[in-house]
Scaffold this motif. Structure first.
Motif, PDB file in Angstrom:
ATOM      1  N   ALA A  43      24.084 -20.215-112.321  1.00  0.00           N
ATOM      2  CA  ALA A  43      24.038 -19.407-111.110  1.00  0.00           C
ATOM      3  C   ALA A  43      25.175 -19.710-110.146  1.00  0.00           C
ATOM      4  CB  ALA A  43      22.703 -19.624-110.400  1.00  0.00           C
ATOM      5  N   ARG A  44      25.737 -20.928-110.212  1.00  0.00           N
ATOM      6  CA  ARG A  44      26.727 -21.340-109.209  1.00  0.00           C
ATOM      7  C   ARG A  44      27.929 -20.391-109.119  1.00  0.00           C
ATOM      8  NH1 ARG A  44      27.485 -26.443-110.630  1.00  0.00           N
ATOM      9  NH2 ARG A  44      25.881 -27.212-109.223  1.00  0.00           N
ATOM     10  N   PRO A  45      28.561 -19.971-110.214  1.00  0.00           N
ATOM     11  CA  PRO A  45      29.701 -19.045-110.067  1.00  0.00           C
ATOM     12  C   PRO A  45      29.301 -17.720-109.447  1.00  0.00           C
ATOM     13  CG  PRO A  45      29.657 -20.023-112.271  1.00  0.00           C
ATOM     14  CD  PRO A  45      28.358 -20.356-111.622  1.00  0.00           C
ATOM     15  N   LEU A  46      28.081 -17.250-109.726  1.00  0.00           N
ATOM     16  CA  LEU A  46      27.649 -15.980-109.145  1.00  0.00           C
ATOM     17  C   LEU A  46      27.422 -16.095-107.649  1.00  0.00           C
ATOM     18  CD1 LEU A  46      25.203 -14.588-111.865  1.00  0.00           C
ATOM     19  CD2 LEU A  46      27.571 -13.960-111.415  1.00  0.00           C
ATOM     20  N   VAL A  47      27.088 -17.289-107.162  1.00  0.00           N
ATOM     21  CA  VAL A  47      26.956 -17.485-105.717  1.00  0.00           C
ATOM     22  C   VAL A  47      28.301 -17.235-105.045  1.00  0.00           C
ATOM     23  CG1 VAL A  47      26.497 -19.179-103.907  1.00  0.00           C
ATOM     24  CG2 VAL A  47      25.032 -19.089-105.918  1.00  0.00           C
ATOM     25  N   TYR A  48      29.359 -17.801-105.609  1.00  0.00           N
ATOM     26  CA  TYR A  48      30.698 -17.586-105.040  1.00  0.00           C
ATOM     27  C   TYR A  48      31.114 -16.126-105.155  1.00  0.00           C
ATOM     28  CZ  TYR A  48      31.371 -22.660-104.873  1.00  0.00           C
ATOM     29  OH  TYR A  48      31.262 -23.996-104.589  1.00  0.00           O
ATOM     30  N   ALA A  49      30.870 -15.506-106.308  1.00  0.00           N
ATOM     31  CA  ALA A  49      31.281 -14.118-106.506  1.00  0.00           C
ATOM     32  C   ALA A  49      30.529 -13.187-105.552  1.00  0.00           C
ATOM     33  CB  ALA A  49      31.040 -13.704-107.958  1.00  0.00           C
ATOM     34  N   THR A  50      29.231 -13.428-105.385  1.00  0.00           N
ATOM     35  CA  THR A  50      28.442 -12.580-104.488  1.00  0.00           C
ATOM     36  C   THR A  50      28.843 -12.795-103.040  1.00  0.00           C
ATOM     37  OG1 THR A  50      26.599 -12.780-106.048  1.00  0.00           O
ATOM     38  CG2 THR A  50      26.107 -11.865-103.893  1.00  0.00           C
ATOM     39  N   ALA A  51      29.131 -14.045-102.669  1.00  0.00           N
ATOM     40  CA  ALA A  51      29.589 -14.318-101.300  1.00  0.00           C
ATOM     41  C   ALA A  51      30.898 -13.599-101.013  1.00  0.00           C
ATOM     42  CB  ALA A  51      29.742 -15.822-101.095  1.00  0.00           C
ATOM     43  N   LEU A  52      31.824 -13.631-101.971  1.00  0.00           N
ATOM     44  CA  LEU A  52      33.089 -12.912-101.803  1.00  0.00           C
ATOM     45  C   LEU A  52      32.840 -11.414-101.653  1.00  0.00           C
ATOM     46  CD1 LEU A  52      36.201 -12.860-101.835  1.00  0.00           C
ATOM     47  CD2 LEU A  52      36.077 -12.652-104.332  1.00  0.00           C
ATOM     48  N   LEU A  53      31.939 -10.875-102.451  1.00  0.00           N
ATOM     49  CA  LEU A  53      31.645  -9.445-102.373  1.00  0.00           C
ATOM     50  C   LEU A  53      31.003  -9.090-101.035  1.00  0.00           C
ATOM     51  CD1 LEU A  53      31.682  -6.758-103.832  1.00  0.00           C
ATOM     52  CD2 LEU A  53      29.446  -7.295-104.781  1.00  0.00           C
ATOM     53  N   LEU A  54      30.134  -9.965-100.514  1.00  0.00           N
ATOM     54  CA  LEU A  54      29.527  -9.712 -99.203  1.00  0.00           C
ATOM     55  C   LEU A  54      30.596  -9.662 -98.119  1.00  0.00           C
ATOM     56  CD1 LEU A  54      27.066  -9.374 -97.379  1.00  0.00           C
ATOM     57  CD2 LEU A  54      26.838 -11.869 -97.332  1.00  0.00           C
ATOM     58  N   VAL A  55      31.557 -10.582 -98.171  1.00  0.00           N
ATOM     59  CA  VAL A  55      32.659 -10.569 -97.200  1.00  0.00           C
ATOM     60  C   VAL A  55      33.456  -9.270 -97.325  1.00  0.00           C
ATOM     61  CG1 VAL A  55      34.820 -11.689 -96.550  1.00  0.00           C
ATOM     62  CG2 VAL A  55      32.814 -13.078 -97.101  1.00  0.00           C
ATOM     63  N   ILE A  56      33.708  -8.836 -98.552  1.00  0.00           N
ATOM     64  CA  ILE A  56      34.478  -7.601 -98.766  1.00  0.00           C
ATOM     65  C   ILE A  56      33.717  -6.388 -98.239  1.00  0.00           C
ATOM     66  CG2 ILE A  56      35.390  -6.050-100.537  1.00  0.00           C
ATOM     67  CD1 ILE A  56      36.052  -8.531-102.208  1.00  0.00           C
ATOM     68  N   VAL A  57      32.405  -6.325 -98.506  1.00  0.00           N
ATOM     69  CA  VAL A  57      31.596  -5.199 -98.023  1.00  0.00           C
ATOM     70  C   VAL A  57      31.603  -5.148 -96.501  1.00  0.00           C
ATOM     71  CG1 VAL A  57      29.244  -4.323 -97.847  1.00  0.00           C
ATOM     72  CG2 VAL A  57      30.132  -5.049-100.057  1.00  0.00           C
ATOM     73  N   ILE A  58      31.398  -6.313 -95.859  1.00  0.00           N
ATOM     74  CA  ILE A  58      31.428  -6.347 -94.396  1.00  0.00           C
ATOM     75  C   ILE A  58      32.807  -5.944 -93.886  1.00  0.00           C
ATOM     76  CG2 ILE A  58      31.234  -7.859 -92.385  1.00  0.00           C
ATOM     77  CD1 ILE A  58      29.178  -9.483 -93.915  1.00  0.00           C
ATOM     78  N   GLY A  59      33.852  -6.430 -94.567  1.00  0.00           N
ATOM     79  CA  GLY A  59      35.203  -6.067 -94.165  1.00  0.00           C
ATOM     80  C   GLY A  59      35.463  -4.574 -94.275  1.00  0.00           C
ATOM     81  N   LEU A  60      35.008  -3.953 -95.355  1.00  0.00           N
ATOM     82  CA  LEU A  60      35.208  -2.512 -95.527  1.00  0.00           C
ATOM     83  C   LEU A  60      34.450  -1.711 -94.476  1.00  0.00           C
ATOM     84  CD1 LEU A  60      35.037  -2.182 -99.431  1.00  0.00           C
ATOM     85  CD2 LEU A  60      37.065  -2.045 -97.967  1.00  0.00           C
ATOM     86  N   LEU A  61      33.216  -2.124 -94.180  1.00  0.00           N
ATOM     87  CA  LEU A  61      32.454  -1.431 -93.136  1.00  0.00           C
ATOM     88  C   LEU A  61      33.149  -1.569 -91.786  1.00  0.00           C
ATOM     89  CD1 LEU A  61      28.824  -2.473 -94.156  1.00  0.00           C
ATOM     90  CD2 LEU A  61      29.814  -0.199 -94.330  1.00  0.00           C
TER      91      LEU A  61
END
Length: 562
Positions: free
Chosen positions: A524-542
């Motif tokens: 699960a550890r790599p997916l935590v980093y990948a999901t965190a990066l995606l959350l930052v990108i989603v917030i950035g796009l909004l």
């Protein structure tokens, strides 16, 4: 030159030290933010690259024959030698630290765990045979080993010795066939049968509602039964199609040999993809990498959220933020307009402003408790009693859902929008209002046609801050609607299409769940980093979208402000 020198006191009074301190603090902050994002990106995105598969002999610590391991080298760390000696592991004298490798061996049904820690000193030469096979499965983790046979309907149709690759093209073809059949089954089960089940449930609720209202006549009952019978016939037809597809899905299987020599049979219907990373070129690996990232963005999760994609979490996060924005903006603007334009400036108004500012500092979990008690239990329970008595005892709005989560976060971010809008209203010159009134406009017309358009950039600033805070909140959502795995999306093809009562997935909660609640921590550890990066990108796009709208509005009304 000597005459140009200034004293330390004059230099400090000039303010130059503080300018340099502020510049240094900003530079350090930027470096820290960029470094954090780079760390998250590297650790998250590297997970999707098809790593080479190693084969090595591992010496046993208890005198047994060496053990052969096949897997991916995931991580390396140094361990104090004293810690190893205390565990009974022999370490040469004079060695203070020993390196060890984390190897992803997969084959959970055979080994019980996906990962093994191995000391570097116990590992033999690392070999990378070209025909080592990796298969991603929907259950039991990855398969690592050799392809030695293929079966069709339980009958062996081909076999090969370890190290040969003659059956690989046929395996690829049959896996592609199984994936296509699986997609058809998913379409039938989730879309077509799901829609029928939804309509049958609506007919049941309609019949119960008519019965509660004493309106269930024989004619109405016959009509309901006829509709129900039609749906059941369609369901049976789809079920037959699904059963036939399952028979076709389970037709093929492969025989693989694991690192310890045992042979296992794997149903190809449970395989997502198969590849031989040691034989892949750079172009093939890049293509595979893009496919994996697309799967991460567009697919549903599997294996307790440690594999697959996170599309439902992306969908739920964006939908909740949009709904929250629609709810918080009018309430925040109306409150700010009243406080600035209509309320008498005095003690009560100042007290209200202090209360609004204090609300911005309330812990988010408090809003979650309020949302659970007031929105879910009080309002939701009252709505169920008034409008959905036929659903009792199952709650409709009397449990957490998209509506209550959006309302709770709208309440949480309301102070930000009020303060930002008030600041924008206060910057509009009084002469603009007086000029509008002098031309015959009423106060309401002045407010609607002059003041609010000029204050719209400030409103968008408040909305940007609200989105940035709400999109990352987790604590209140855990109480008012977010779940680990949602069976269906809040927006689908079944009327009324937008289901505000449904629970949903959220990127922030997904990070918490995968990082701290997963039974397979290493996976699960790599997916935590990948999901965190995606959350930052989603917030950035909004935020980028909101900033673009704000800048456009600012340019539009720039002439009026000047």
């Amino acid at each position: 030159m000597r005459g140009m020198r200034i004293s330390m006191k004059d230099w400090v009074q000039s303010g130059s030290p503080w300018v340099w301190l502020n510049a240094g603090a900003v530079a350090i902050s930027v470096i820290m933010v960029v470094g954090l994002l780079a760390l998250i990106a590297v650790r998250g995105l590297a997970h999707f690259w098809p790593s080479d598969v190693v084969m090595t002999e591992v010496a046993s610590v208890d005198g047994r024959p060496p053990l052969t391991l096949i897997g991916e080298l995931v991580d390396q760390e140094s361990v104090p030698a004293s810690q190893l000696r205390s565990a009974g592991i022999k370490v040469p004298e004079g060695v203070e630290f020993a390196d060890r490798w984390l190897i992803k061996v997969g084959n959970r049904q055979a080994f019980g765990s996906d990962f093994k820690w191995v000391l570097d000193q116990h590992m033999g030469p690392k070999r990378y045979p070209a025909h080592l096979l990796v298969m991603e499965r929907r259950e039991w983790g990855n398969f690592y080993g050799y392809l030695i046979g293929l079966k069709e309907k339980g009958r062996l149709i081909g076999e090969q010795p370890v190290g040969k690759n003659d059956l690989w093209p046929e395996l690829e073809r049959r896996i592609q066939r199984a994936v296509e059949i699986y997609d058809q089954i998913e379409q039938i089960e989730k879309v077509e049968i799901g829609a029928i089940n939804y309509q049958i449930e609506q007919l049941r609720l309609k019949q119960k509602r008519l019965k509660l209202n004493d309106e269930l006549t024989a004619e109405a009952l016959d009509q309901l039964n006829a509709q129900r019978q039609t749906l059941k016939q369609r369901y049976e037809t789809l079920q037959q199609q699904r059963n036939q597809l399952y028979q076709q899905l389970n037709r093929d299987s492969m025989i693989g040999q694991l690192s310890d020599g045992q042979q296992v049979e794997v149903k190809l219907g449970q395989v997502v993809r198969a590849y031989q990373p040691n034989a892949m070129g750079v172009g093939e690996k890049v293509s595979f990498y893009v496919q994996k990232i697309w799967e991460f963005l567009s697919d549903d999760p599997r294996e307790a959220n440690t594999e697959g994609g996170i599309f439902p979490a992306i969908y739920g996060t964006v939908l909740m933020v949009l709904l929250m924005s629609v709810l918080v903006t009018p309430f925040g603007v109306i409150a700010a307009v009243y406080l600035r334009e209509y309320a008498k400036q005095g003690f009560i108004t100042r007290l209200i402003r202090i209360a609004v500012n204090n609300l911005a500092g309330v812990p988010s979990i408090v809003y979650g408790v309020f949302g659970l008690g007031f929105f879910v239990y009080f309002l939701g329970g009252a709505i169920d009693t008034a409008f959905f008595p036929e659903a009792a005892p199952s709650p409709v709005f009397g449990t957490g859902g998209l509506m209550w989560a959006s309302l709770t976060l709208a309440l949480l971010t309301l102070p930000v929008v009020i303060v930002a809008t008030e600041e924008g209203l206060s910057r509009i010159p009084r002469s603009v209002r007086e000029g509008s009134l002098a031309l015959g406009a009423t106060k309401a017309e002045t407010l609607w046609r002059v003041v609010l358009p000029m204050a719209s950039p400030a409103m968008m600033t408040g909305l940007i801050l609200a989105v940035a805070r709400a999109a990352g909140e987790v604590a209140p959502l855990m109480l008012v609607g977010v779940v680990k795995l949602a069976p269906s999306l809040p927006l689908d093809g079944n009327a009324p299409f937008l289901h505000l009562d449904r629970k949903f997935m959220h990127l922030g909660f997904h990070i918490y769940d995968v990082g701290f609640q997963s039974p397979n921590v290493e996976a699960a550890r790599p997916l935590v980093y990948a999901t965190a990066l995606l959350l930052v990108i989603v917030i950035g796009l909004l935020n980028v979208a909101a900033i673009a709208i704000r800048n456009r509005l600012r340019e539009k009304y720039k002439a009026l402000e000047s």
